[in-house]
Scaffold this active site. Structure first.
Site, short mmCIF file in Angstrom:
data_model
loop_
_atom_site.label_atom_id
_atom_site.label_comp_id
_atom_site.label_asym_id
_atom_site.label_seq_id
_atom_site.Cartn_x
_atom_site.Cartn_y
_atom_site.Cartn_z
N SER A 66 -44.65 -111.41 -106.15
CA SER A 66 -43.64 -110.41 -106.77
C SER A 66 -44.35 -109.03 -106.54
O SER A 66 -45.42 -108.83 -106.49
CB SER A 66 -43.35 -110.63 -108.00
OG SER A 66 -42.56 -109.77 -108.56
N TYR B 189 -45.31 -113.20 -117.02
CA TYR B 189 -44.71 -112.97 -115.51
C TYR B 189 -45.84 -112.36 -114.75
O TYR B 189 -46.07 -113.03 -113.95
CB TYR B 189 -43.44 -112.49 -115.56
CG TYR B 189 -42.72 -112.65 -114.28
CD1 TYR B 189 -42.24 -113.85 -113.84
CD2 TYR B 189 -42.83 -111.47 -113.44
CE1 TYR B 189 -41.84 -113.89 -112.66
CE2 TYR B 189 -42.01 -111.54 -112.29
CZ TYR B 189 -41.68 -112.80 -111.69
OH TYR B 189 -41.06 -112.93 -110.41
#
Ligand SMILES: *[C@@H]1O[C@H](CO)[C@@H](O)[C@H](O)[C@H]1NC(C)=O
Length: 317
Positions: free
Chosen positions: A164, A176
């Site tokens: 990401s 995350y």
């Protein structure tokens, strides 16, 4: 002088374009395993590669997700139940894949499965909140890769890992961002090791896209329940206003999410089908023009820029 530089740049772009559009032969004989195909990027990619004639092995977390995908694809596509947090589930899926690919090996492994919640300011979270996300996004990805690498080596194939922009730049708390930084690190070392075996490793770095990760009401619900379990002292230090502003920022972000998932799945397809896949693919204009450039700035500068969009706690120093 400038003209020559422009000409050189143009020639380089042309050369790169030509080089990158060369496709590997025999795609209809190649097997690709994708994790996390119930929804989002994995689901779109599975159907996209199936339509292109590849032999898709789609890992799904749930049977309804698998059934829906099978109904939307050709009879070549096969599904397998795969929970990347379970070693026995991974071992069973690896044996299932081995049975199908045999001596040909596995051409592509796409590590796509991922979650984001619980996400909240770090101080609000427990160790278990971090572990829950790291177990799926990082440890699960590593175990799936280790289990299937012998088959990928046999095919001199590809590993495609979904990281990401949050693997380059971290600006919210929870597991995350650390998980995605971990995916970047794991992929970088794997790429170096695998080049001698003819296995190519690519990293996908999407910006904000409209998937279950960004657009589920679960994210907001878990955020509020985390707030409610905080000790009074912590809650007072942030203030009710902080919660409301954070939620408003989250909803504004969700509105801005790019709904066109093929920008990401096209990168994955290129990584699997081009003779010359890239090491990294930034997908989405926000990734290319905002987050990746921000990640190259000195931290003092990127912190200043990022804090403009952050709410201020009640008891700020
Ligand atoms: C989505 O992106 C692809 C490029 O990957 C483009 O061809 C397509 O037209 C886009 N779709 C929409 C609805 O914007």
């Amino acid at each position: 002088m400038w003209l020559w530089l422009l000409v050189l740049l143009g020639l380089w772009l042309l050369w790169r374009w030509h080089r990158e559009r060369q496709t590997v032969p025999g795609l209809d004989e190649k097997f690709v395993l994708i994790t996390g195909c119930d929804s989002g990027f994995g689901n779109v990619l599975a159907r996209q590669l199936d339509a292109r004639g590849l032999r898709v092995l789609a890992g799904c977390l749930t049977e309804p997700g698998a059934a829906q995908l099978r109904a939307a694809a050709s009879s070549r596509l096969q599904t397998v139940l795969l929970d990347v947090t379970s070693s026995s589930s991974i071992a069973a899926a690896a044996a299932w894949v081995q049975e199908r690919v045999g001596e040909r090996g596995l051409w592509g492994l796409v590590n796509n499965a991922g979650i984001a919640a619980p996400a909240a300011p770090n101080e609000w979270l427990s160790k278990d909140d971090f572990v829950a996300v790291l177990n799926v996004n990082l440890v699960g990805l590593i175990e799936v890769t280790l289990s299937l690498l012998p088959l990928v080596k046999r095919a001199r194939g590809r590993v495609v890992n979904v990281a990401s922009v949050m693997g380059r730049l971290a600006f919210f708390g929870g597991g995350y961002c650390p998980s995605k930084f971990g995916v970047e690190a794991f992929s970088d070392s794997l790429r170096l090791e695998m080049r001698h075996f003819g296995v190519k490793v690519s990293i996908i770095e999407p910006g904000y896209f409209k998937t279950a990760i960004t657009n589920s009401p679960i994210v907001e619900k878990s955020f509020i329940s985390i707030w409610e379990r905080l000790p009074d002292e912590t809650r007072a230090s942030y203030g009710e206003n902080y919660l409301q502003e954070f939620l408003a920022a989250m909803r504004a972000m969700q509105k801005k999410c790019n709904p066109n998932l093929s920008l990401v799945t096209d990168c994955m397809e290129h990584a699997l089908t081009s003779c010359h896949p890239r090491y990294r693919y930034a997908a989405g204009w926000d990734a290319k023009l905002l987050y990746i450039p921000l990640s190259y700035l000195p931290s003092a500068l990127s912190d200043t820029i990022l804090s403009w969009s952050y709410p201020k706690p009640a008891q700020s120093a």
